[in-house]
Every structure is written in structure tokens, then in C-alpha cells.
Design a protein around this motif. Structure first.
Motif, short mmCIF file in Angstrom:
data_model
loop_
_atom_site.label_atom_id
_atom_site.label_comp_id
_atom_site.label_asym_id
_atom_site.label_seq_id
_atom_site.Cartn_x
_atom_site.Cartn_y
_atom_site.Cartn_z
N GLN A 64 -4.51 1.04 17.07
CA GLN A 64 -3.68 1.43 18.20
C GLN A 64 -2.21 1.10 17.93
OE1 GLN A 64 -4.79 -0.40 21.97
NE2 GLN A 64 -4.19 1.45 23.07
N ALA A 65 -1.98 -0.05 17.28
CA ALA A 65 -0.60 -0.47 16.99
C ALA A 65 -0.01 0.29 15.82
CB ALA A 65 -0.58 -1.97 16.71
N PHE A 66 -0.86 0.60 14.82
CA PHE A 66 -0.39 1.27 13.60
C PHE A 66 -1.34 2.43 13.29
CE2 PHE A 66 -0.01 -3.40 13.21
CZ PHE A 66 1.35 -3.52 13.45
N PRO A 67 -1.23 3.53 14.03
CA PRO A 67 -2.21 4.61 13.92
C PRO A 67 -2.18 5.39 12.61
CG PRO A 67 -0.45 5.20 15.45
CD PRO A 67 -0.26 3.76 15.12
N THR A 68 -1.09 5.31 11.86
CA THR A 68 -1.00 6.06 10.60
C THR A 68 -0.51 5.14 9.48
OG1 THR A 68 1.31 6.74 10.84
CG2 THR A 68 -0.37 8.12 11.92
N VAL A 69 -0.70 5.58 8.26
CA VAL A 69 -0.24 4.80 7.12
C VAL A 69 1.28 4.69 7.13
CG1 VAL A 69 -0.06 6.73 5.49
CG2 VAL A 69 -0.63 4.44 4.65
N ASP A 70 1.95 5.68 7.66
CA ASP A 70 3.41 5.65 7.77
C ASP A 70 3.85 4.57 8.76
OD1 ASP A 70 5.98 6.98 7.00
OD2 ASP A 70 6.10 7.29 9.16
N ASP A 71 3.13 4.45 9.88
CA ASP A 71 3.44 3.40 10.86
C ASP A 71 3.27 2.02 10.23
OD1 ASP A 71 3.93 5.15 13.05
OD2 ASP A 71 1.77 5.40 13.31
N LEU A 72 2.23 1.86 9.44
CA LEU A 72 1.99 0.58 8.78
C LEU A 72 3.08 0.28 7.76
CD1 LEU A 72 0.23 -1.88 8.16
CD2 LEU A 72 -1.17 -0.43 6.67
N ALA A 100 0.63 0.67 1.68
CA ALA A 100 1.05 1.77 2.55
C ALA A 100 2.41 2.31 2.10
CB ALA A 100 1.14 1.29 4.00
N GLN A 101 3.30 1.42 1.70
CA GLN A 101 4.62 1.84 1.21
C GLN A 101 4.49 2.60 -0.11
OE1 GLN A 101 6.46 -2.02 1.24
NE2 GLN A 101 7.01 -1.90 3.43
N GLN A 102 3.53 2.20 -0.94
CA GLN A 102 3.27 2.95 -2.17
C GLN A 102 2.83 4.38 -1.85
OE1 GLN A 102 0.63 -0.36 -3.99
NE2 GLN A 102 1.14 0.94 -5.73
N ILE A 103 1.92 4.51 -0.89
CA ILE A 103 1.41 5.84 -0.52
C ILE A 103 2.54 6.72 0.00
CG2 ILE A 103 -0.10 7.07 1.09
CD1 ILE A 103 -2.00 4.62 0.88
N VAL A 104 3.38 6.13 0.85
CA VAL A 104 4.48 6.89 1.44
C VAL A 104 5.54 7.24 0.40
CG1 VAL A 104 6.39 6.78 3.09
CG2 VAL A 104 4.12 5.97 3.77
N GLY A 109 3.04 10.37 0.68
CA GLY A 109 2.19 10.32 1.87
C GLY A 109 0.78 10.81 1.66
N ALA A 110 0.45 11.29 0.46
CA ALA A 110 -0.90 11.79 0.19
C ALA A 110 -1.74 10.69 -0.44
CB ALA A 110 -0.83 12.99 -0.75
N TRP A 111 -2.96 10.53 0.04
CA TRP A 111 -3.81 9.47 -0.47
C TRP A 111 -4.34 9.79 -1.86
CZ3 TRP A 111 -5.74 4.73 1.09
CH2 TRP A 111 -5.27 4.27 2.34
N PRO A 112 -4.33 8.80 -2.78
CA PRO A 112 -5.08 8.97 -4.03
C PRO A 112 -6.55 9.19 -3.65
CG PRO A 112 -3.69 7.01 -4.10
CD PRO A 112 -3.67 7.50 -2.70
N ASN A 113 -7.25 10.04 -4.36
CA ASN A 113 -8.60 10.42 -3.90
C ASN A 113 -9.73 10.11 -4.88
OD1 ASN A 113 -8.15 12.38 -5.80
ND2 ASN A 113 -8.00 14.08 -4.34
N THR A 114 -9.44 9.27 -5.88
CA THR A 114 -10.51 8.84 -6.78
C THR A 114 -10.48 7.32 -6.87
OG1 THR A 114 -9.14 8.84 -8.78
CG2 THR A 114 -10.25 10.92 -8.18
N MET A 115 -11.60 6.75 -7.27
CA MET A 115 -11.66 5.29 -7.41
C MET A 115 -10.57 4.79 -8.36
SD MET A 115 -14.82 2.92 -8.76
CE MET A 115 -14.58 1.15 -9.07
N GLN A 116 -10.41 5.48 -9.47
CA GLN A 116 -9.44 5.04 -10.48
C GLN A 116 -8.02 5.05 -9.93
OE1 GLN A 116 -9.51 7.34 -14.09
NE2 GLN A 116 -8.10 6.00 -15.16
N THR A 117 -7.64 6.10 -9.24
CA THR A 117 -6.27 6.18 -8.73
C THR A 117 -6.06 5.27 -7.53
OG1 THR A 117 -6.89 8.16 -7.44
CG2 THR A 117 -5.86 8.51 -9.59
N LEU A 118 -7.10 5.04 -6.76
CA LEU A 118 -6.98 4.14 -5.61
C LEU A 118 -6.72 2.70 -6.05
CD1 LEU A 118 -9.82 5.65 -3.43
CD2 LEU A 118 -7.46 5.29 -2.63
N GLU A 119 -7.23 2.33 -7.21
CA GLU A 119 -7.02 0.96 -7.71
C GLU A 119 -5.58 0.68 -8.07
OE1 GLU A 119 -10.12 -1.25 -10.00
OE2 GLU A 119 -10.95 0.76 -10.32
#
Length: 367
Positions: A64-72, A100-104, A109-119
Motif C-alpha cells: 500500500q505504501a510502495f505499490p510499484t517498483v518505481d515508488d520503492l 529497485a533503483q537498478q531496475i528503474v 523499469g523492465a524486470w529481468p525475466n530469467t534466474m541468471q539476469t535476476l541475480e
């Protein structure tokens, strides 16, 4: 040596496990209503070292406080720490903001979508990356946490020490062989649910487990032998004094340094008694300790105080490598003084500041 199942048995296990998950899985958990990577990630980080029942209200408030990765990514750290207050292991939420700042900033703003890239994200290890990749992006990778270690160790009677880093690779490869290719996220979550219910660490019930026919340890009466885990080193005892100092209706309150335990949190002054009292239990009387603390308060904070030790058992609090024993001392300043360090705050004001669990325990002890 693992006695690996053939393809027919693997398929039968997948079918049995997922049928049970569909009928009895914890579908009401708030993070399972929406498999977006952000919600999966937040829940997985919160669930590290924390029980599900504790996490649920924190998760709902956090979203509720941080609904999106951008808010975080943009949130003031004080707000993050306040939202996390009571969950402990605060490096988790600090790393979350960095990720979250890395993603943004790095991924637009697009999420990495594989285990390897998420790490590549701060604070995201192999388990969390596999959980997000499988649940949010349907990648067939096994998420190996404590539940998975326990379930797989019992299913196959694996005697490898799960405290050893190399063992994770063994379990990961095993999990990847039996994971359902069509429903990897549900498979991983089913293993989690199984490991926290019928195959839990304590009070397990393998006789009624939905996968008991596949459970070698149940069939052989060896459930309690698995998983194998060598004992961790005992936490080092550290003795602290908590200084609850009053000035009329205000308390001496300070923000902790930016590095180290309790970084950036607010507490009453905390003195490590072991730092300035040698052979405390042998050579120092309670009066001598009290006098030393009064001197320390004056030198460090510039306030003159007559201390009284509360006749209470020390508060205990365990960190990864330390076990704190905190004795509570109370005092009132001799005259109104501006402290060299910290500030005077009313209870209403200080309740707005992010406080660590040990500070909550101090207030509770005094109530």
C-alpha cells in the motif's frame, strides 16, 4: 549417491504434488493473488527469516505504501525503515531499494525475466531469483530454500550436509530434474507448502503427506535423520547497557551511524559494556559499572545524569553472529542540558522514527 526416479515416477510425483497444491495450497496468501514479479519479489524477501503469519500484514502495508517498483526506488530511507520496523534483518529492505533503483535506472523499469539476469539485482540470490523466475516468468528452475532442502533430502534420503555451499548445487540440479516444466512456479510453491506442513522441521506428519508413497525416509523410518546439517557456530555474547534518560517529558534519542548493526535507526544510547569494563563479572561491582556509565554519558553526550539500574533480567536479542544481553538503566538529567550528541524527543515524536526490534523490547520491558 541419489537413487534417481525414472521419468514415469517423476511425472507421477508432479501430478500428485500439484493436485494436492490445487486442492489444499495456501492460495489465500496475498502475494499469490497476483504473480507480478514485484509482488513475488517483495514477499520472498520478507519471508526470509520470517514466518508467513508475521509477513502477511507487513506485506499488505508495504504494498500500500510502495505499490510499484518505481515508488520503492524513490522512497526516503526513513519511510522504508519505518515500514519494515519489526521484521528485522534491515539490510534486506535497503538492498531492495538498491535493486529497485537498478531496475528503474539500468533496466528502464523492465524486470529481468530469467534466474541468471535476476541475480544481477542487489540482494537477490539464487533462491530468490529462481522463485521470481519460476512464479512470475514460468522459467523451469528449482527454488532451493530450507523447505526444499528438507523435502528433497527426505524424499531421496540425501545425506549431504546442507550447511555446505556445494550442497546447494546438488539439490538445485535434482530439483531441476523433477520440476514440472509447464507449472514451475506452482511446483516450487507446492514444495514450499509441503516443507512447512507435512514435512516441516518440527512436528512433521509424513504418514498423512500427499507424497508419502514417494518419500523414501518415511518408507524407511528415517524421517528424523534428514536433512543433514552441521551445527553453526554459537553467536558471540555481547553485553550492552541501554540508557533511558529523561528530561521532563522528553527522552535522549539518537540516530545510529550509517554503517554497522542498527544502521540509521533511532534508539536510546546503547553502550557496549565490554568495550570499557574489563573482566566485568569478576572485578567490577554494580556501583562501579553504574559510575562508569555515568562518566561515559557525560563525556560522549555532555549530560550529567544520576543513573539507576532497573532490577530486570537483561533483554536478550540474537543477531547472526552476536547474542546481545541488554541491561536497562534509567536516569534523569541533573539540569536541563543540550546534548552534544542525540536530541531530546517526546514519546510521540520518537514513535514516528524507525526503531529496531531491540528498542521495541526496551520499551516493552519498561512498560
Amino acid at each position: 549417491m541419489i537413487d534417481m526416479w525414472d521419468d514415469e515416477k517423476i511425472h507421477a510425483f508432479q501430478k500428485t504434488l500439484l493436485k494436492w497444491y490445487d486442492e489444499a495450497g495456501r492460495s489465500t496468501l496475498p502475494w499469490r493473488a497476483d504473480h507480478s514479479p514485484y509482488r513475488v519479489w517483495v514477499s520472498e524477501i520478507m519471508l526470509q527469516q520470517t514466518q508467513v503469519s508475521t509477513v502477511i500484514p507487513y506485506f499488505n502495508r508495504f504494498m500500500q505504501a510502495f505499490p510499484t517498483v518505481d515508488d520503492l526506488a524513490k522512497a526516503p530511507e526513513a519511510d522504508l525503515l519505518k515500514a519494515w520496523e519489526g521484521l528485522g534483518y534491515y539490510s534486506r529492505v535497503r538492498n531492495m531499494q538498491k535493486a529497485a533503483q537498478q531496475i528503474v535506472n539500468d533496466f528502464d523499469g523492465a524486470w529481468p525475466n530469467t534466474m541468471q539476469t535476476l541475480e544481477a539485482l542487489k540482494g537477490v540470490g539464487p533462491y530468490t531469483a529462481a522463485a521470481i523466475a519460476s512464479i512470475a516468468f514460468n522459467e523451469p528452475v528449482a527454488a532451493i530454500d530450507g523447505n526444499a532442502f528438507r523435502v528433497f533430502a527426505r524424499l531421496f534420503e540425501i545425506d549431504a550436509d546442507i550447511a555446505q555451499p556445494a550442497t546447494r548445487k546438488l539439490f538445485f540440479e535434482l530439483g531441476n530434474q523433477i520440476i514440472d516444466q509447464e507449472r514451475p512456479g506452482d511446483f516450487n510453491q507446492a514444495i514450499m507448502d509441503l516443507g512447512s506442513s507435512y514435512m516441516s522441521a518440527k512436528n512433521s506428519d509424513p504418514a498423512h503427506s500427499p507424497v508419502r508413497e514417494f518419500d523414501a525416509s518415511y518408507q524407511n523410518g528415517t524421517t528424523d535423520l534428514y536433512p543433514v546439517k552441521s551445527k553453526a557456530k554459537k553467536a558471540k555474547p555481547v553485553h550492552y547497557a541501554a540508557m533511558v534518560i529523561k528530561n521532563d517529558d522528553t527522552y535522549l534519542w539518537e540516530k545510529r551511524p550509517e554503517i554497522g548493526l542498527l544502521a540509521n535507526f533511532w534508539t536510546v544510547p546503547l553502550f557496549n559494556i565490554d568495550d570499557f569494563v574489563n573482566d566485568r563479572d569478576v572485578n567490577w561491582s554494580e556501583t562501579e559499572i553504574q559510575n562508569a556509565l555515568e562518566k561515559q554519558l557525560f563525556e560522549q553526550y555532555g549530560v550529567k545524569v544520576d543513573l539507576t539500574k532497573r532490577n530486570l533480567a537483561p533483554i536478550t536479542h540474537i543477531y547472526t553472529h552476536q547474542k546481545w544481553f541488554v541491561s536497562v538503566f534509567e536516569g534523569t538529567v541533573v539540569q536541563d542540558q543540550v546534548p552534544k550528541q542525540g536530541e531530546w524527543k517526546t514519546m510521540t515524536d520518537l514513535n514516528r522514527d524507525p526503531q529496531p526490534k531491540i528498542q521495541e523490547k526496551i520499551w516493552k520491558k519498561l512498560s
